[in-house]
Scaffold this motif. Sequence first.
Motif, mmCIF file in Angstrom:
data_model
loop_
_atom_site.group_PDB
_atom_site.id
_atom_site.type_symbol
_atom_site.label_atom_id
_atom_site.label_comp_id
_atom_site.label_asym_id
_atom_site.label_seq_id
_atom_site.Cartn_x
_atom_site.Cartn_y
_atom_site.Cartn_z
ATOM 1 N N PHE A 181 -3.058 -3.732 9.486
ATOM 2 C CA PHE A 181 -3.857 -2.597 9.034
ATOM 3 C C PHE A 181 -2.949 -1.467 8.559
ATOM 4 C CE2 PHE A 181 -6.011 1.451 9.900
ATOM 5 C CZ PHE A 181 -7.136 1.296 9.120
ATOM 6 N N ALA A 182 -1.829 -1.250 9.268
ATOM 7 C CA ALA A 182 -0.893 -0.197 8.873
ATOM 8 C C ALA A 182 -0.305 -0.475 7.501
ATOM 9 C CB ALA A 182 0.227 -0.078 9.912
ATOM 10 N N MET A 183 -0.008 -1.742 7.222
ATOM 11 C CA MET A 183 0.529 -2.096 5.921
ATOM 12 C C MET A 183 -0.521 -1.890 4.831
ATOM 13 S SD MET A 183 3.634 -2.772 6.316
ATOM 14 C CE MET A 183 3.822 -3.202 4.593
ATOM 15 N N MET A 184 -1.777 -2.197 5.135
ATOM 16 C CA MET A 184 -2.847 -1.969 4.165
ATOM 17 C C MET A 184 -3.037 -0.479 3.914
ATOM 18 S SD MET A 184 -5.591 -4.850 5.463
ATOM 19 C CE MET A 184 -6.779 -4.489 4.174
ATOM 20 N N LEU A 185 -2.876 0.329 4.978
ATOM 21 C CA LEU A 185 -2.973 1.772 4.815
ATOM 22 C C LEU A 185 -1.835 2.286 3.935
ATOM 23 C CD1 LEU A 185 -4.470 4.368 5.698
ATOM 24 C CD2 LEU A 185 -2.820 4.548 7.563
ATOM 25 N N ASP A 186 -0.635 1.760 4.171
ATOM 26 C CA ASP A 186 0.508 2.158 3.353
ATOM 27 C C ASP A 186 0.283 1.772 1.895
ATOM 28 O OD1 ASP A 186 3.312 3.119 3.089
ATOM 29 O OD2 ASP A 186 3.693 1.037 2.567
ATOM 30 N N LEU A 187 -0.291 0.582 1.695
ATOM 31 C CA LEU A 187 -0.616 0.138 0.340
ATOM 32 C C LEU A 187 -1.627 1.084 -0.303
ATOM 33 C CD1 LEU A 187 -0.807 -1.856 -2.025
ATOM 34 C CD2 LEU A 187 -2.388 -3.210 -0.648
ATOM 35 N N THR A 188 -2.632 1.508 0.475
ATOM 36 C CA THR A 188 -3.639 2.434 -0.039
ATOM 37 C C THR A 188 -2.999 3.751 -0.470
ATOM 38 O OG1 THR A 188 -5.317 1.472 1.408
ATOM 39 C CG2 THR A 188 -5.776 3.652 0.519
ATOM 40 N N ASN A 189 -2.058 4.239 0.336
ATOM 41 C CA ASN A 189 -1.364 5.480 -0.005
ATOM 42 C C ASN A 189 -0.593 5.336 -1.313
ATOM 43 O OD1 ASN A 189 -2.249 6.948 2.211
ATOM 44 N ND2 ASN A 189 -0.583 6.242 3.509
ATOM 45 N N LYS A 190 0.060 4.194 -1.501
ATOM 46 C CA LYS A 190 0.830 3.972 -2.719
ATOM 47 C C LYS A 190 -0.096 3.918 -3.942
ATOM 48 C CE LYS A 190 4.726 1.553 -0.574
ATOM 49 N NZ LYS A 190 5.462 0.273 -0.429
ATOM 50 N N MET A 191 -1.230 3.241 -3.769
ATOM 51 C CA MET A 191 -2.176 3.158 -4.871
ATOM 52 C C MET A 191 -2.769 4.533 -5.178
ATOM 53 S SD MET A 191 -4.169 -0.434 -4.113
ATOM 54 C CE MET A 191 -5.072 -0.338 -5.656
ATOM 55 N N ALA A 192 -3.052 5.317 -4.109
ATOM 56 C CA ALA A 192 -3.594 6.655 -4.308
ATOM 57 C C ALA A 192 -2.604 7.524 -5.068
ATOM 58 C CB ALA A 192 -3.927 7.287 -2.961
ATOM 59 N N LYS A 193 -1.329 7.397 -4.720
ATOM 60 C CA LYS A 193 -0.308 8.159 -5.423
ATOM 61 C C LYS A 193 -0.210 7.720 -6.875
ATOM 62 C CE LYS A 193 3.383 9.112 -3.155
ATOM 63 N NZ LYS A 193 4.699 9.001 -2.466
ATOM 64 N N LYS A 194 -0.339 6.400 -7.089
ATOM 65 C CA LYS A 194 -0.261 5.871 -8.444
ATOM 66 C C LYS A 194 -1.393 6.424 -9.304
ATOM 67 C CE LYS A 194 0.062 1.476 -10.954
ATOM 68 N NZ LYS A 194 0.111 -0.014 -10.811
ATOM 69 N N PHE A 195 -2.595 6.575 -8.700
ATOM 70 C CA PHE A 195 -3.751 7.093 -9.436
ATOM 71 C C PHE A 195 -3.907 8.605 -9.275
ATOM 72 C CE2 PHE A 195 -5.019 2.603 -8.801
ATOM 73 C CZ PHE A 195 -5.188 2.257 -10.127
ATOM 74 N N GLN A 196 -2.916 9.226 -8.627
ATOM 75 C CA GLN A 196 -2.871 10.684 -8.487
ATOM 76 C C GLN A 196 -4.111 11.240 -7.793
ATOM 77 O OE1 GLN A 196 -2.184 11.999 -12.561
ATOM 78 N NE2 GLN A 196 0.027 11.753 -12.348
ATOM 79 N N LEU A 197 -4.491 10.593 -6.691
ATOM 80 C CA LEU A 197 -5.613 11.080 -5.899
ATOM 81 C C LEU A 197 -5.132 12.144 -4.912
ATOM 82 C CD1 LEU A 197 -7.479 7.755 -4.999
ATOM 83 C CD2 LEU A 197 -7.934 9.315 -6.899
ATOM 84 N N THR A 198 -5.968 13.120 -4.642
ATOM 85 C CA THR A 198 -5.641 14.140 -3.655
ATOM 86 C C THR A 198 -6.007 13.632 -2.266
ATOM 87 O OG1 THR A 198 -7.828 15.172 -3.734
ATOM 88 C CG2 THR A 198 -6.187 15.910 -5.364
ATOM 89 N N PRO A 199 -5.452 14.234 -1.191
ATOM 90 C CA PRO A 199 -5.833 13.821 0.169
ATOM 91 C C PRO A 199 -7.335 13.890 0.411
ATOM 92 C CG PRO A 199 -3.877 15.195 0.238
ATOM 93 C CD PRO A 199 -4.363 15.226 -1.186
ATOM 94 N N THR A 200 -7.993 14.905 -0.161
ATOM 95 C CA THR A 200 -9.444 15.027 0.002
ATOM 96 C C THR A 200 -10.170 13.859 -0.655
ATOM 97 O OG1 THR A 200 -9.296 17.445 0.039
ATOM 98 C CG2 THR A 200 -11.454 16.479 -0.444
ATOM 99 N N GLN A 201 -9.704 13.453 -1.845
ATOM 100 C CA GLN A 201 -10.316 12.317 -2.529
ATOM 101 C C GLN A 201 -10.068 11.019 -1.749
ATOM 102 O OE1 GLN A 201 -8.294 12.995 -6.280
ATOM 103 N NE2 GLN A 201 -10.221 13.565 -7.292
#
Length: 249
Positions: A181-201
């Motif tokens: 689950f931690a690795m999936m969360l890390d993956l989500t963070n990387k994808m969010a950064k790639k799509f320039q999502l804010t923490p709120t989004q």
Amino acid sequence: MSLPSPFRYLEWNAETNGLIVEPALPKTSKRWGLISVDGVSTEELVKTAKTNDGATWLHNFAVMLPNYVLMAAPSQADTFVISGIAHVEVEDLDSHEIEELTVDATEEAFDEAIRSWKHDLDSAAPTKPHTEGQPPQHNFSPMHGMGGDDSDDDYEDVDEEEEEGEEKQQYMEKRQLLDQFAMMLDLTNKMAKKFQLTPTQMRSAFTAAGGVLLTQEEEGVYAKSHDATASFLQTASAASNGQQQCPQQ
């Protein structure tokens, strides 16, 4: 939710210490020896698996393969887990020629790889040399006290050891799920950064997907009743330089 995989078949060859794979290519069922995937060599994958899971690394290798790729290449933001495309280097098992393939990574292939996963756990007890015509002699110790006054105590000791073994196995399985689950969360963070999502989004997307956000008080109550979770939260906290880090947030 399944992770993607570029392989629909995985097999560990204990004799060669190598992985045999069937890339998820259309109209082919050919199998190759895996040299690398997305620049991560088979040796590095196995090293990462052993470091992370110890003696049980083979048990969940097919399930954890995408995570091992991420662990082995933490600075690489273009692995097949993120991009959905794998760059695979393989060896033809017959001609020993080296080929480079581009393979789509899919959840269907991931599920097939888990179902097909073949490996040797080396769980059989070692045997002593034996002469022809005689049955092999296994290296095991006879139970002491058989037929004596101490036999009940010996049986109790065996039962306690079995219970401890089962508890440890359950704990390890929970920790592996949490690590995944931690690795999936890390993956989500990387994808969010790639799509320039804010923490709120990101937070809104997480709750919209059915995620549950826990308060620190709720985390503490939950961790007290789940040793694997408590251990995981401590590891996460240490990794963040002592700052509270919850995988649910």
